[in-house]
Design an enzyme around this catalytic site. Structure first.
Site, mmCIF file in Angstrom:
data_model
loop_
_atom_site.group_PDB
_atom_site.id
_atom_site.type_symbol
_atom_site.label_atom_id
_atom_site.label_comp_id
_atom_site.label_asym_id
_atom_site.label_seq_id
_atom_site.Cartn_x
_atom_site.Cartn_y
_atom_site.Cartn_z
ATOM 1 N N PRO A 28 0.023 -12.845 -5.335
ATOM 2 C CG PRO A 28 2.142 -12.621 -4.428
ATOM 3 C CD PRO A 28 1.012 -13.588 -4.445
ATOM 4 C CE1 TYR A 41 12.445 -9.141 -8.383
ATOM 5 C CE2 TYR A 41 10.846 -10.731 -7.649
ATOM 6 C CZ TYR A 41 11.450 -9.826 -8.698
ATOM 7 O OH TYR A 41 10.602 -10.101 -9.905
HETATM 8 C C1 FNR Z 1 3.668 -12.969 -10.943
HETATM 9 N N1 FNR Z 1 4.151 -13.719 -9.774
HETATM 10 C C2 FNR Z 1 4.325 -12.883 -8.524
HETATM 11 N N2 FNR Z 1 5.083 -13.496 -7.641
HETATM 12 C C3 FNR Z 1 5.296 -12.691 -6.449
HETATM 13 O O1 FNR Z 1 5.733 -13.320 -5.309
HETATM 14 N N3 FNR Z 1 5.142 -11.286 -6.478
HETATM 15 C C4 FNR Z 1 4.775 -10.599 -7.490
HETATM 16 O O2 FNR Z 1 4.395 -9.355 -7.590
HETATM 17 C C5 FNR Z 1 4.241 -11.403 -8.821
HETATM 18 N N4 FNR Z 1 4.156 -10.663 -10.025
HETATM 19 C C6 FNR Z 1 3.720 -11.507 -10.782
HETATM 20 C C7 FNR Z 1 2.990 -10.968 -12.103
HETATM 21 C C8 FNR Z 1 2.263 -11.837 -13.169
HETATM 22 C C9 FNR Z 1 1.578 -11.130 -14.058
HETATM 23 C C10 FNR Z 1 2.327 -13.045 -12.849
HETATM 24 C C11 FNR Z 1 1.653 -14.077 -13.993
HETATM 25 C C12 FNR Z 1 3.012 -13.754 -12.031
HETATM 26 C C13 FNR Z 1 3.831 -15.093 -9.459
HETATM 27 C C14 FNR Z 1 2.659 -15.545 -9.135
HETATM 28 O O3 FNR Z 1 2.598 -14.989 -7.771
HETATM 29 C C15 FNR Z 1 2.459 -17.123 -8.990
HETATM 30 O O4 FNR Z 1 3.399 -17.494 -7.975
HETATM 31 C C16 FNR Z 1 3.105 -17.722 -10.339
HETATM 32 O O5 FNR Z 1 2.064 -16.927 -11.456
HETATM 33 C C17 FNR Z 1 2.451 -19.128 -10.535
HETATM 34 O O6 FNR Z 1 0.982 -19.450 -10.089
HETATM 35 P P1 FNR Z 1 0.194 -19.789 -11.215
HETATM 36 O O7 FNR Z 1 0.146 -18.456 -12.071
HETATM 37 O O8 FNR Z 1 0.636 -20.932 -11.969
HETATM 38 O O9 FNR Z 1 -1.112 -19.949 -10.720
#
Ligand code: FNR
Length: 363
Positions: free
Chosen positions: A23, A184
């Site tokens: 997400p 959160y």
């Molecule tokens: C996120 N992440 C995030 N996590 C979550 O639980 N809900 C969310 O809405 C968001 N929003 C979000 C926006 C953007 C632009 C990023 C880059 C990240 C965290 C995401 O789900 C994930 O856990 C982390 O980005 C780590 O994984 P990666 O990016 O290393 O594959």
């Protein structure tokens, strides 16, 4: 051990593979009404066409004051249901499972969208912000002072999560994930760093997790029995005296008994500073520990970027699926590249039929 390209069935829902889109907030409900837009259709639709097994829509607020910013999407009214339906129809049409993360930002609410001037700064009421809420009155460093939720208000939030799950079902989502990570509202209740309540919603692990367990029970009461419920946890606060992986594992065992089908294991977010060992796959050991102790399936997330690395997560028994965030922004069709990297030909890879032509198809 399964391949990352093998399907996974949870209850009555089968994802075609174990490469899932994490997400990611898009801050693109432009009118401030929580209604997803063409951006969401294209952003999520591209990843569905790109071969992801499950496509998780971003943190979606269950009440307006649970948004991080005025441009967050929601599922608190029926206009949002109609707009999401267009997205879920397209995602499903591409062979991916449409999923949504249900969220309440708690004391991290009322911020300017990163797409706007002053992105990430707290918004005053005069600037279009609102009163954040939390387990107590302690602010997240640099953000607005929250108001402690009363027990009646906790019951209202529990009911709002259930109502949003009902709308998610009508909007065509096949999976809901409860956002209980990243500082959160629900994570703020779990962590002893932010939850110093002395009532039934604070104190020991059972008290601090009561809110989340009530949310899960309320969702399960309205959400179809053949559709999975996931929870995203921060596996640890990475802070001495904070939420720990052992508590996460014990909580996950409880969540499994309450009908949660998979726990998506992230970390941190409840403090401004933490000693986080960021590096490739740095959160995978948390997913592994939680899976081993609880017996509940897990998802691993965080700097998983290569096919062989993702496969190793499954081979090690650390998790049942991988979720990809930033690499999926760079490469919307990452699963197609992964199939190629693993030597899987295009006919066995999750290509949309439009991409199959002539001799290429036989390659
Ligand atoms: C996120 N992440 C995030 N996590 C979550 O639980 N809900 C969310 O809405 C968001 N929003 C979000 C926006 C953007 C632009 C990023 C880059 C990240 C965290 C995401 O789900 C994930 O856990 C982390 O980005 C780590 O994984 P990666 O990016 O290393 O594959």
């Amino acid at each position: 051990m399964p391949s990352i390209l093998d399907p996974l069935t949870l209850r009555g829902v089968t994802a075609r593979n174990r490469i899932w889109l994490a997400p990611m907030c898009q801050y693109s409900a432009f009118a401030g009404d929580g209604v997803p837009t063409d951006w969401h259709l294209v952003h999520l639709g591209a990843r569905a066409a790109g071969g992801f097994g499950l496509v998780m829509a971003e943190a979606t607020a269950v009440v307006p004051e649970g948004r991080i910013s005025p441009h967050d999407v929601g599922l608190w009214d029926d206009a949002q249901v109609t707009a999401w339906k267009r997205v879920t129809d397209f995602v499903r049409g591409q062979g991916a499972v449409p999923a949504v993360q249900l969220a309440h930002a708690g004391r991290k609410a009322s911020l300017a969208s990163p797409l706007d001037e002053g992105g990430g700064d707290p918004l005053t009421d005069a600037e279009g912000g609102w009163q954040p809420v939390g387990p107590g009155a302690d602010p997240f460093p640099g953000l607005r002072e929250p108001r402690a939720l009363t027990t009646d208000e906790i019951a209202d939030v529990v009911a709002a999560f259930a109502a949003a799950a009902g709308r998610a079902d009508r909007a065509g989502f096949d999976v809901v994930e409860v956002h209980a990570a990243h500082g959160y509202l629900l994570h703020a209740f779990l962590s002893p760093l932010s939850n110093t309540r002395t009532d039934a919603y604070g104190g020991d692990l059972a008290g601090r997790s009561r809110f989340l367990v009530e949310v899960v029970d309320a969702i399960r009461a309205v959400w179809p029995a053949d559709k999975p419920v996931l929870v995203r946890l921060s596996g640890t606060d990475w802070v001495e005296g904070g939420w720990t992986v052992d508590e996460s594992a014990a909580l996950t065992e409880t969540l499994g008994a309450h009908g949660v089908d998979l726990v998506d294991v992230s970390s941190a977010g409840n403090t401004a500073t933490a000693d986080i060992p960021v590096g490739p796959g740095y959160q995978v050991p948390l997913a592994a520990r939680i899976r081993e102790v609880s017996g509940v399936p897990t998802g691993a997330v965080g700097l998983i970027t290569e096919a062989a690395q993702a496969q190793a997560v499954l081979d090690d028994g650390s998790a049942d699926v991988v979720l990809l965030g930033r690499v999926a922004l760079r490469e919307p069709a990452w699963p197609l590249r992964a199939a190629h990297d693993l030597g899987v030909g295009p006919r066995a890879a999750p290509y949309p039929p439009q991409y199959h032509r002539g001799s290429w198809r036989r390659a």
